[in-house]
Design a protein around this motif. Sequence first.
Motif, PDB file in Angstrom:
ATOM      1  N   ASP A 110      48.062  -0.826  61.318  1.00 37.70           N
ATOM      2  CA  ASP A 110      46.991  -1.804  61.426  1.00 37.70           C
ATOM      3  C   ASP A 110      46.604  -2.264  60.031  1.00 37.70           C
ATOM      4  OD1 ASP A 110      45.595   0.406  60.401  1.00 37.70           O
ATOM      5  OD2 ASP A 110      44.792   0.946  62.368  1.00 37.70           O
ATOM      6  N   ILE A 111      45.622  -3.158  59.979  1.00 41.02           N
ATOM      7  CA  ILE A 111      45.182  -3.701  58.694  1.00 41.02           C
ATOM      8  C   ILE A 111      44.627  -2.598  57.805  1.00 41.02           C
ATOM      9  CG2 ILE A 111      43.429  -5.168  57.630  1.00 41.02           C
ATOM     10  CD1 ILE A 111      43.911  -7.156  59.922  1.00 41.02           C
ATOM     11  N   LYS A 112      43.907  -1.678  58.384  1.00 40.53           N
ATOM     12  CA  LYS A 112      43.347  -0.576  57.599  1.00 40.53           C
ATOM     13  C   LYS A 112      44.454   0.193  56.888  1.00 40.53           C
ATOM     14  CE  LYS A 112      40.476   3.587  57.982  1.00 40.53           C
ATOM     15  NZ  LYS A 112      39.710   4.468  58.913  1.00 40.53           N
ATOM     16  N   LEU A 128      45.953  -1.983  54.020  1.00 43.38           N
ATOM     17  CA  LEU A 128      45.104  -2.055  52.830  1.00 43.38           C
ATOM     18  C   LEU A 128      45.075  -0.723  52.088  1.00 43.38           C
ATOM     19  CD1 LEU A 128      42.113  -4.191  54.169  1.00 43.38           C
ATOM     20  CD2 LEU A 128      44.129  -4.941  52.899  1.00 43.38           C
ATOM     21  N   ASN A 185      43.434  -9.316  64.616  1.00 42.94           N
ATOM     22  CA  ASN A 185      42.686  -9.413  63.369  1.00 42.94           C
ATOM     23  C   ASN A 185      43.567  -9.928  62.239  1.00 42.94           C
ATOM     24  OD1 ASN A 185      40.234  -8.126  64.479  1.00 42.94           O
ATOM     25  ND2 ASN A 185      41.577  -6.333  64.623  1.00 42.94           N
ATOM     26  N   ALA A 191      43.498 -10.528  57.697  1.00 40.17           N
ATOM     27  CA  ALA A 191      42.801 -10.103  56.479  1.00 40.17           C
ATOM     28  C   ALA A 191      43.541 -10.611  55.248  1.00 40.17           C
ATOM     29  CB  ALA A 191      42.676  -8.584  56.424  1.00 40.17           C
ATOM     30  N   TYR A 192      42.813 -10.630  54.137  1.00 37.43           N
ATOM     31  CA  TYR A 192      43.338 -11.006  52.820  1.00 37.43           C
ATOM     32  C   TYR A 192      42.880  -9.964  51.806  1.00 37.43           C
ATOM     33  CZ  TYR A 192      43.124 -13.096  48.166  1.00 37.43           C
ATOM     34  OH  TYR A 192      43.224 -13.299  46.808  1.00 37.43           O
ATOM     35  N   ALA A 193      43.746  -9.635  50.854  1.00 38.77           N
ATOM     36  CA  ALA A 193      43.377  -8.718  49.770  1.00 38.77           C
ATOM     37  C   ALA A 193      44.245  -9.018  48.557  1.00 38.77           C
ATOM     38  CB  ALA A 193      43.557  -7.261  50.193  1.00 38.77           C
ATOM     39  N   ARG A 225      38.241  -9.116  49.100  1.00 37.85           N
ATOM     40  CA  ARG A 225      38.923  -8.971  50.375  1.00 37.85           C
ATOM     41  C   ARG A 225      38.189  -9.805  51.420  1.00 37.85           C
ATOM     42  NH1 ARG A 225      40.691  -2.537  50.924  1.00 37.85           N
ATOM     43  NH2 ARG A 225      42.076  -2.541  49.104  1.00 37.85           N
ATOM     44  N   HIS A 226      38.930 -10.292  52.406  1.00 39.14           N
ATOM     45  CA  HIS A 226      38.333 -11.064  53.498  1.00 39.14           C
ATOM     46  C   HIS A 226      38.910 -10.546  54.814  1.00 39.14           C
ATOM     47  CE1 HIS A 226      37.002 -13.679  50.315  1.00 39.14           C
ATOM     48  NE2 HIS A 226      38.242 -13.973  49.975  1.00 39.14           N
ATOM     49  N   TYR A 227      38.040 -10.381  55.787  1.00 39.18           N
ATOM     50  CA  TYR A 227      38.460  -9.850  57.088  1.00 39.18           C
ATOM     51  C   TYR A 227      37.883 -10.732  58.177  1.00 39.18           C
ATOM     52  CZ  TYR A 227      39.124  -6.436  60.881  1.00 39.18           C
ATOM     53  OH  TYR A 227      39.500  -5.810  62.040  1.00 39.18           O
ATOM     54  N   ASN A 228      38.758 -11.308  58.985  1.00 43.44           N
ATOM     55  CA  ASN A 228      38.355 -12.154  60.114  1.00 43.44           C
ATOM     56  C   ASN A 228      37.274 -13.174  59.732  1.00 43.44           C
ATOM     57  OD1 ASN A 228      40.125 -10.961  61.900  1.00 43.44           O
ATOM     58  ND2 ASN A 228      38.607  -9.579  62.790  1.00 43.44           N
TER      59      ASN A 228
END
Length: 761
Positions: free
Chosen positions: A389-391, A394, A415, A417-419, A455-458
């Motif tokens: 997953d995204i978690k 990251l 979901n 995300a950006y990082a 970071r950006h999430y949803n």
Amino acid sequence: MSIPSETILVEGLPGEAEILIDRWGIPHITASDETTAFFTQGFNAARDRLWQIDLWRKRGLGLMAEDFGPAYAERDRAARLLMYRGDMAAEWAAYTPEAKGWTEAFVAGVNAYVALTEREPERLPPEFGIMGSKPARWLPEDVLRCRAHARVRNLDAEITRHNIAVKYGMEADRFHKGFQPDWTVMVPEGMDPHPIPAEVLRMQNIGAEPNAINLGTPTLPADLADEGSNHWALAPHRTTTGRPILASDPHRVHEQPSLRYAVHITAPGLNVIGSGEPAVPGITFGHNDDIAFAMTIHPADQEDLYIYELSEDLTRYRYGGGWEAIRTEREPLKVRGEPDREIELSFTRHGPILHVNPETRRAYGLRSVWWEAGTAAYIGALGYLKAKDIKGYLAALDSWGAPSSNHVVAEVAGNIAYAVGTKVPLRPNWDGLMPVPGDGRYEWAGFTTTRDMPRHYNPASGWVGSANQYNLPADFDAAFRRTGFEWTDGARYARLSQVLNGETKFSVASTLALQTDVTSVQAKSLVDVLRAIPGTPSPARALLMGWDHRLSTDSAGGALYEAWFTKHLVPTVMRTLPPEGLAAMVAVPDTQHVTNLVLKADPAFGPEPEKARDALMLSTLEAAFAEVTKLLGPDTTAWAWGTLHQGFAEHPLSKYVSPELAAQLNVGPLPKSGAGSTLNNNGYRPSDFRVTSGVTWRMVVDVGNWDASITVNTPGQSGDPRSPHYRDLFPVWAKDEAVPLLYSRAAIEEAAEARIVLKRG
């Protein structure tokens, strides 16, 4: 359906493995365990790209002269200066725990294929026969010690800025580059104002040159200004599928074979497909069962030039309150056709010395994150191959070092995300924009790392993405972290956000259409100025005023605009506005900055800046019109951008062989749309408009409906000119189309054209 099958006995194969090759040349590896999977990845990379990956290793380790002769001795020395020479235990420990074992298996697979070519020489790619050379065996650490294949920055800008300040004063640097955010250069105290010799940058460039074959004098690499990448991820409510869609098209200087290589790796607990560099284990851009992922360059400042005062005997440099010894290493250098040589490499506490001027007793040294553990390019990607997953993705980015990069990720759960993955020096008393004395007054004080970056999430907009543009939020403490102030032209991102901020829902097909979009917002802004100039438009001006700002292959306006902007407007602005001679010091102008100078009618245009600006625009446009008339004829209705702007995959050996053999090695030309200011980024050399940088590989992923994903890799998956997949994707790429990126076993079996079964030899 029966397909051709080959069984190969392989020395050292850990378990069972099979490679299914689909009709587009993409290999799908199935292995009994992870070690065998990465062994087979290495074996297969050598099967398809042995000449390329062998050259990659020899270039990175400074071993070219042994194969190619004395013309490469200097290049080898430069490459060895740029290698990682730190503690390997710390280096391996900086990555995911599996990295060492996977890399060892990958290298063992490469070596197994090299051994196979020794038993069966007919498997050797023809380039080895042309050059009379042989592939070498690898060590696992070779993959990590080769650092310079993924450039960091900003040594060239530091040197240019310093030399401008010395000759013209610091205020003249405003014509060199624009800063984001607004920033005043912190001029280092204690810097002796002298011109920095060209040899300093030349040594780094020849050590990091991407296209390393040149049988004469080594050449500098194509400038990176036209390079850039796009990627974005769309939330389910922004797509027609109700699932996330992820788009990726990394851009680099073109090589032949392609820099990227698509592969599918499957073993119990591992199922990942996508693209990476063929000499590096794993995948950087792609997806597994649960997430899709991609990256672009985040242009952070990860290197510094240090200038040292030397002792009279040139063996020590001033540091702190005394003198510190220069560390010298002597290494043997094999040179084809000559006795072995011994080369001398010199280092300070900060890194390699690129140049010494004995007359002035100055040395010039490079400090780079390359010398820090954990900054081997793309090895950090091994940490997220099995992320669920995204978690998890990251968390894997926490150890990312280089290249500094923007990451987007989308998961089956919906979901996005950006990082940022990075490792940027903290410079407590300077900003990294100019060289500094190496006497101890300017030292790094730790690093800004991935966890410190935005970071950006949803997000509510339903999309995340980047195109190398300035993307630090207003609350980011740029004054403290000083991660970088020099960014890529924002024209591509302006177009991307213009489209994605609309109400449209995207399919895989319309996402590909946006990847290949050829609308130039840069062109529109400049043509709007032309439109506002009083007077009856000339034929040249009328042509651009009636143009739709699209750089399609059939565009007459596109042909005129690009000739005008690149060959006339930008060079004339740079010769006219700054002090005389400054333009010659700026190897590649900052196109966004020059465009802004024109749009704002900068005061440097004169006492009536708008009037002078308008006159310059009109005169340069007429000069461009005359040039295109000579190139394409007087009938403007027959003009076409694609007649000038052509994709051509030139093999590095083609200059040195017969025309018949060169025709087998080279691919193209074919007309190509786009340019550096469009999302379909296809940069070119101004001399003849030949495409030299931009997209060679792209991907659109339908997250969760994996078989609906698409890709392209030009000119083909294989690096062997004898293969049907050496040039088969070139027409697909030239027409901005794509082929399936298949994932399920059933779809792969249906599209398979060959099967290779590996058994222990």
